[in-house]
Scaffold this motif. Structure first.
Motif, PDB file in Angstrom:
ATOM      1  N   LEU A   6       0.826  -1.500  -0.394  1.00  0.00           N
ATOM      2  CA  LEU A   6       0.518  -0.003   0.078  1.00  0.00           C
ATOM      3  C   LEU A   6       0.655   1.526  -0.573  1.00  0.00           C
ATOM      4  N   ILE A  32      -9.890  -5.222   6.377  1.00  0.00           N
ATOM      5  CA  ILE A  32     -10.506  -4.098   5.482  1.00  0.00           C
ATOM      6  C   ILE A  32     -10.391  -3.148   6.612  1.00  0.00           C
ATOM      7  N   THR A  35      -6.816  -1.938   6.382  1.00  0.00           N
ATOM      8  CA  THR A  35      -6.367  -1.544   4.619  1.00  0.00           C
ATOM      9  C   THR A  35      -6.735  -0.032   4.661  1.00  0.00           C
ATOM     10  N   TYR A  36      -8.423   0.036   5.575  1.00  0.00           N
ATOM     11  CA  TYR A  36      -8.686   1.421   5.663  1.00  0.00           C
ATOM     12  C   TYR A  36      -7.910   2.399   6.483  1.00  0.00           C
ATOM     13  N   ALA A  39      -4.731   3.675   4.776  1.00  0.00           N
ATOM     14  CA  ALA A  39      -4.852   4.304   3.674  1.00  0.00           C
ATOM     15  C   ALA A  39      -5.080   5.987   4.076  1.00  0.00           C
ATOM     16  N   LEU A 127      -5.632   6.806  -3.867  1.00  0.00           N
ATOM     17  CA  LEU A 127      -6.089   5.492  -3.927  1.00  0.00           C
ATOM     18  C   LEU A 127      -7.177   5.925  -3.295  1.00  0.00           C
ATOM     19  N   THR A 129     -11.306   3.529  -2.609  1.00  0.00           N
ATOM     20  CA  THR A 129     -11.858   2.095  -3.039  1.00  0.00           C
ATOM     21  C   THR A 129     -13.213   1.953  -3.319  1.00  0.00           C
ATOM     22  N   ASN A 147     -13.479  -5.544  -1.055  1.00  0.00           N
ATOM     23  CA  ASN A 147     -13.355  -4.441  -1.293  1.00  0.00           C
ATOM     24  C   ASN A 147     -12.604  -4.429  -2.443  1.00  0.00           C
ATOM     25  N   PHE A 149      -9.459  -1.608  -3.384  1.00  0.00           N
ATOM     26  CA  PHE A 149      -8.801  -0.708  -3.384  1.00  0.00           C
ATOM     27  C   PHE A 149      -7.403  -0.841  -4.647  1.00  0.00           C
ATOM     28  N   ARG A 151      -4.736   2.034  -6.670  1.00  0.00           N
ATOM     29  CA  ARG A 151      -4.262   3.011  -7.170  1.00  0.00           C
ATOM     30  C   ARG A 151      -3.598   3.903  -7.918  1.00  0.00           C
TER      31      ARG A 151
END
Length: 207
Positions: A6, A32, A35-36, A39, A127, A129, A147, A149, A151
């Motif tokens: 990421l 998830i 990852t949020y 980000a 980024l 999603t 989800n 994601f 980039r």
């Protein structure tokens, strides 16, 4: 592209990168949500999130508040219509701390909001999603979700444009108006939030 990839680095990225990020009750219990959070921690100037049901856990709230403190402009587009008691009232219990941090909240009322998307800038490329996961305990702790994601500046710019258009149809929640909401409404908000936290505790989850 995996979660560990990421971080985007400082160089502009020409080729889009995309990852399918899953949540289940076996291997990917918090994927998830984590990852949020990564980000959000990368965001430099702007975060846009649309979520039908929004009751972020402690770690996700902290990530948003950290971003707000470092000057990131954060806008949330949330469900404005009453649909479910628990989600409707529990989400409003967390409005105050977010609004006080300078986070902007819009409620979408022209129809039921079912979007679960986000856009944020980051080093290298923006980024975005799109997926099935709301930012609430049902999605992030119990349900099977997926989800994507991405980039990529172009994809993020197009999604951002759609989000800004939807925000124009929303009603902005002002801090002072939120603080002046009727006592019964405040009570219902905190009862729903407390019941949700108790339910999470009873099933042995941390959120």
């Amino acid at each position: 592209w995996s979660l560990s990839q990421l971080p985007g680095g400082g160089e502009p990225r020409r080729d889009p990168l995309a990852a399918l990020v899953l949540r289940d009750n076996v291997r990917f219990r918090r994927r998830i949500e984590s990852t949020y959070r990564i980000a959000i921690d990368q965001a430099q100037t702007e975060i846009l999130i649309a979520s039908a049901y929004f009751v972020p856990g402690v770690q996700l709230q902290r990530a948003l508040l950290r971003a707000a403190r470092r000057g990131v402009r954060i806008t949330l587009l949330l469900q404005g219509r009453y649909e479910y008691f628990m989600q409707h009232h529990a989400s409003r219990a967390v409005y105050g701390v977010l609004l006080e941090a300078g986070i902007t909240i819009y409620e979408y009322a022209p129809s039921f909001l079912h979007a679960k998307v986000a856009v944020m800038d980051a080093p290298g490329a923006a980024l975005a999603t799109v997926g099935s996961s709301n930012l609430d305990p049902l999605s992030l702790l119990l349900a099977r979700e997926a989800n994507v994601f991405v980039r990529d500046d172009a994809f993020a710019a197009e999604l951002r444009s759609h989000l800004l258009s939807a925000i124009e149809d929303g009603h902005r929640v002002e801090l002072q108006a939120h603080l002046r909401r009727p006592r019964l409404m405040r009570l219902l908000n905190w009862v729903a939030y407390a019941l949700m936290r108790i339910a999470i505790f009873v099933i042995g989850k941390r959120y």
